[in-house]
Design a protein around this motif. Structure first.
Motif, PDB file in Angstrom:
ATOM      1  N   GLU A   1       2.891  -5.853  66.342  1.00  0.00           N
ATOM      2  CA  GLU A   1       3.175  -5.376  64.986  1.00  0.00           C
ATOM      3  C   GLU A   1       3.735  -6.480  64.108  1.00  0.00           C
ATOM      4  O   GLU A   1       3.702  -6.381  62.876  1.00  0.00           O
ATOM      5  N   ARG A   2       4.261  -7.525  64.721  1.00  0.00           N
ATOM      6  CA  ARG A   2       4.884  -8.641  64.016  1.00  0.00           C
ATOM      7  C   ARG A   2       4.892  -9.838  64.949  1.00  0.00           C
ATOM      8  O   ARG A   2       4.582  -9.702  66.138  1.00  0.00           O
ATOM      9  N   VAL A   3       5.264 -11.001  64.432  1.00  0.00           N
ATOM     10  CA  VAL A   3       5.409 -12.197  65.258  1.00  0.00           C
ATOM     11  C   VAL A   3       6.836 -12.708  65.078  1.00  0.00           C
ATOM     12  O   VAL A   3       7.225 -13.121  63.978  1.00  0.00           O
ATOM     13  N   VAL A   4       7.615 -12.653  66.139  1.00  0.00           N
ATOM     14  CA  VAL A   4       9.010 -13.088  66.087  1.00  0.00           C
ATOM     15  C   VAL A   4       9.062 -14.590  65.775  1.00  0.00           C
ATOM     16  O   VAL A   4       8.372 -15.385  66.412  1.00  0.00           O
ATOM     17  N   GLN A   5       9.871 -14.950  64.811  1.00  0.00           N
ATOM     18  CA  GLN A   5       9.878 -16.339  64.349  1.00  0.00           C
ATOM     19  C   GLN A   5      10.948 -17.199  65.009  1.00  0.00           C
ATOM     20  O   GLN A   5      10.656 -18.299  65.487  1.00  0.00           O
ATOM     21  N   ASP A   6      12.171 -16.726  65.042  1.00  0.00           N
ATOM     22  CA  ASP A   6      13.282 -17.566  65.484  1.00  0.00           C
ATOM     23  C   ASP A   6      13.521 -17.510  66.987  1.00  0.00           C
ATOM     24  O   ASP A   6      13.391 -18.505  67.689  1.00  0.00           O
ATOM     25  N   LYS A   7      13.856 -16.326  67.496  1.00  0.00           N
ATOM     26  CA  LYS A   7      14.350 -16.205  68.867  1.00  0.00           C
ATOM     27  C   LYS A   7      13.347 -16.710  69.904  1.00  0.00           C
ATOM     28  O   LYS A   7      13.708 -17.468  70.803  1.00  0.00           O
ATOM     29  N   GLU A   8      12.095 -16.309  69.795  1.00  0.00           N
ATOM     30  CA  GLU A   8      11.083 -16.723  70.779  1.00  0.00           C
ATOM     31  C   GLU A   8      10.172 -17.821  70.251  1.00  0.00           C
ATOM     32  O   GLU A   8       9.276 -18.254  70.968  1.00  0.00           O
ATOM     33  N   GLY A   9      10.422 -18.227  69.014  1.00  0.00           N
ATOM     34  CA  GLY A   9       9.610 -19.266  68.394  1.00  0.00           C
ATOM     35  C   GLY A   9      10.377 -20.547  68.183  1.00  0.00           C
ATOM     36  O   GLY A   9      10.401 -21.444  69.031  1.00  0.00           O
ATOM     37  N   TYR A  10      11.065 -20.639  67.044  1.00  0.00           N
ATOM     38  CA  TYR A  10      11.694 -21.899  66.653  1.00  0.00           C
ATOM     39  C   TYR A  10      12.777 -22.348  67.625  1.00  0.00           C
ATOM     40  O   TYR A  10      12.906 -23.536  67.915  1.00  0.00           O
ATOM     41  N   GLU A  11      13.593 -21.413  68.134  1.00  0.00           N
ATOM     42  CA  GLU A  11      14.670 -21.809  69.041  1.00  0.00           C
ATOM     43  C   GLU A  11      14.115 -22.394  70.339  1.00  0.00           C
ATOM     44  O   GLU A  11      14.592 -23.414  70.843  1.00  0.00           O
TER      45      GLU A  11
ATOM     46  N   LEU B   1      -2.713 -10.080  63.714  1.00  0.00           N
ATOM     47  CA  LEU B   1      -2.413  -8.859  64.454  1.00  0.00           C
ATOM     48  C   LEU B   1      -3.623  -7.925  64.468  1.00  0.00           C
ATOM     49  O   LEU B   1      -4.316  -7.769  63.455  1.00  0.00           O
ATOM     50  N   PRO B   2      -3.885  -7.282  65.602  1.00  0.00           N
ATOM     51  CA  PRO B   2      -5.140  -6.537  65.763  1.00  0.00           C
ATOM     52  C   PRO B   2      -5.238  -5.267  64.930  1.00  0.00           C
ATOM     53  O   PRO B   2      -6.339  -4.764  64.697  1.00  0.00           O
ATOM     54  N   GLY B   3      -4.105  -4.736  64.453  1.00  0.00           N
ATOM     55  CA  GLY B   3      -4.140  -3.493  63.706  1.00  0.00           C
ATOM     56  C   GLY B   3      -4.333  -3.649  62.210  1.00  0.00           C
ATOM     57  O   GLY B   3      -4.269  -2.660  61.471  1.00  0.00           O
TER      58      GLY B   3
ATOM     59  N   LEU C   1       7.348 -12.423  61.205  1.00  0.00           N
ATOM     60  CA  LEU C   1       6.220 -12.434  60.289  1.00  0.00           C
ATOM     61  C   LEU C   1       5.396 -11.173  60.511  1.00  0.00           C
ATOM     62  O   LEU C   1       5.049 -10.835  61.646  1.00  0.00           O
ATOM     63  N   THR C   2       5.072 -10.468  59.442  1.00  0.00           N
ATOM     64  CA  THR C   2       4.233  -9.284  59.535  1.00  0.00           C
ATOM     65  C   THR C   2       2.918  -9.525  58.807  1.00  0.00           C
ATOM     66  O   THR C   2       2.851 -10.291  57.845  1.00  0.00           O
ATOM     67  N   HIS C   3       1.858  -8.872  59.291  1.00  0.00           N
ATOM     68  CA  HIS C   3       0.541  -8.901  58.640  1.00  0.00           C
ATOM     69  C   HIS C   3       0.050 -10.334  58.385  1.00  0.00           C
ATOM     70  O   HIS C   3      -0.343 -10.689  57.274  1.00  0.00           O
ATOM     71  N   THR C   4       0.049 -11.138  59.429  1.00  0.00           N
ATOM     72  CA  THR C   4      -0.363 -12.535  59.304  1.00  0.00           C
ATOM     73  C   THR C   4      -1.748 -12.640  58.666  1.00  0.00           C
ATOM     74  O   THR C   4      -2.720 -12.078  59.184  1.00  0.00           O
ATOM     75  N   ARG C   5      -1.857 -13.363  57.576  1.00  0.00           N
ATOM     76  CA  ARG C   5      -3.142 -13.571  56.911  1.00  0.00           C
ATOM     77  C   ARG C   5      -3.682 -14.986  57.139  1.00  0.00           C
ATOM     78  O   ARG C   5      -4.895 -15.182  57.191  1.00  0.00           O
TER      79      ARG C   5
ATOM     80  N   LYS D   1      -1.298   0.615  71.933  1.00  0.00           N
ATOM     81  CA  LYS D   1      -1.776   1.358  70.763  1.00  0.00           C
ATOM     82  C   LYS D   1      -2.184   0.415  69.643  1.00  0.00           C
ATOM     83  O   LYS D   1      -3.224   0.612  69.002  1.00  0.00           O
ATOM     84  N   GLN D   2      -1.386  -0.626  69.403  1.00  0.00           N
ATOM     85  CA  GLN D   2      -1.721  -1.579  68.337  1.00  0.00           C
ATOM     86  C   GLN D   2      -2.984  -2.368  68.670  1.00  0.00           C
ATOM     87  O   GLN D   2      -3.785  -2.689  67.791  1.00  0.00           O
TER      88      GLN D   2
END
Length: 323
Positions: free
Chosen positions: A101-111, A130-132, A71-75, A227-228
């Motif tokens: 920069e993004r939030v990994v969905q499957d590998k570190e999330g759903y699985e 995301l802070p940026g 997921l990018t640019h979480t609103r 940096k982000q």
């Protein structure tokens, strides 16, 4: 682009069903994404006036044909719920990585959530902002979501069948930085109260930091995350405040640490620094550093590598400390 709220997950790792802790090779199994979703901020997240980024889910691809979405640019930050068939009375809130920069969905999330649910834990995957992206809170934006998410989970404990004092968090990579920040700054006031859930403690009962980003010190930092989070020229005060190893106090929960010595993305020194700071304050902590593993493996380890033992090591640590 894919819709994260109800899209059909064509592939998901078979590790969860066929000897995950033994390092079995991943298989592909059809599985539907969960549909139980809790929005963190009912009237919208705070500090959105200057945010123009558009939320999207991207499919990053995986050499083994598994889903690897981010997921990018979480609103609209959310908690996605995985309920166990046989609850064990405990819960785990997952904070996937993504370099801020993004939030990994499957590998570190759903699985990981499915693996935990198979073992009786009520699991929640946190999709944080995301802070940026221009949020008013800047580097405290992900911590706002982590505090709010933990409080919402605690507020729903009785209704969802787990104990309010048996709630762990597990963060990966940059999500490990969020988890470490929540572990050390759970009492920091980073947003204004909006309802009764915010009267509850944001302190987790146990914290697991998996190949975590910890320090903002250039000597061992993950440059992309820093940096982000802090921009190109952070002040010395910011470096200290946003380095969790500098924020350790005597009232923290037990902490489990995992890293691979050959991690070329986030230096293993991040976990070593956190472990030393925790030991200096007599916080119950356990650290596992494996010779091989690299970065970002989640539950998708290479068969036969010792690092594949980590889920069982976490489970043993959690049970020993009341989860």
């Amino acid at each position: 682009m894919l819709n994260r709220r109800g899209a059909l997950a064509t592939f998901v790792t078979g590790l969860l069903a066929s000897g995950l802790a033994r390092g079995a090779k991943a298989e592909t199994l059809p599985m539907t994404d969960p549909t139980e979703i809790i929005e963190l901020w009912p009237a919208g997240p705070p500090g959105a006036a200057k945010v123009t980024a558009v939320e999207a889910v991207i499919e990053r691809g995986d050499p083994d044909g598994l889903r690897d979405r981010a997921l990018t640019h979480t609103r609209k930050p959310t908690l996605v719920v995985f309920r166990p068939k046989t609850p064990n009375g405990a819960a785990v809130v997952l904070m996937p990585g993504g370099g801020y920069e993004r939030v990994v969905q499957d590998k570190e999330g759903y699985e990981t959530a499915r693996w935990l649910a198979d073992r009786g834990y009520t699991a929640f995957v946190l999709f944080y902002r995301l802070p940026g992206d221009g949020w008013a809170a800047g580097p405290d934006t992900p911590l706002q979501d982590a505090q709010r998410g933990l409080r919402l989970v605690r507020s729903r404990a009785a209704a969802m069948g787990f104990s309010s004092d048996r709630i762990a968090i597990m963060g990966f990579s940059a999500g490990g930085h969020i988890a470490a920040s929540l572990t050390t700054r759970f009492a920091a006031k980073v947003y204004e109260r909006i309802d009764a859930a915010d009267d509850l403690s944001a302190r987790p009962n146990l914290s697991a930091l998996i190949y975590p980003v910890i320090t903002m010190d250039p000597a061992a930092m993950h440059g992309g995350s820093r940096k982000q989070l802090l921009g190109p020229n952070p002040t010395s005060e910011q470096v200290v405040l946003y380095s969790p190893e500098k924020q350790v106090s005597a009232d923290l929960p037990p902490v489990f640490l995992l890293h691979a010595a050959d991690d070329k993305s986030v230096p293993v020194e991040n976990s070593l620094l956190m472990f030393s700071a925790l030991k200096a304050k007599a916080i119950p902590t356990e650290m596992h550093v494996f010779e091989e593993g690299g970065h970002g493996f989640g539950l998708r380890f290479v068969a036969g590598k010792p690092v594949s033992a980590w889920p069982g090591l976490f489970e043993t640590f959690a049970r020993r400390h009341g989860l």
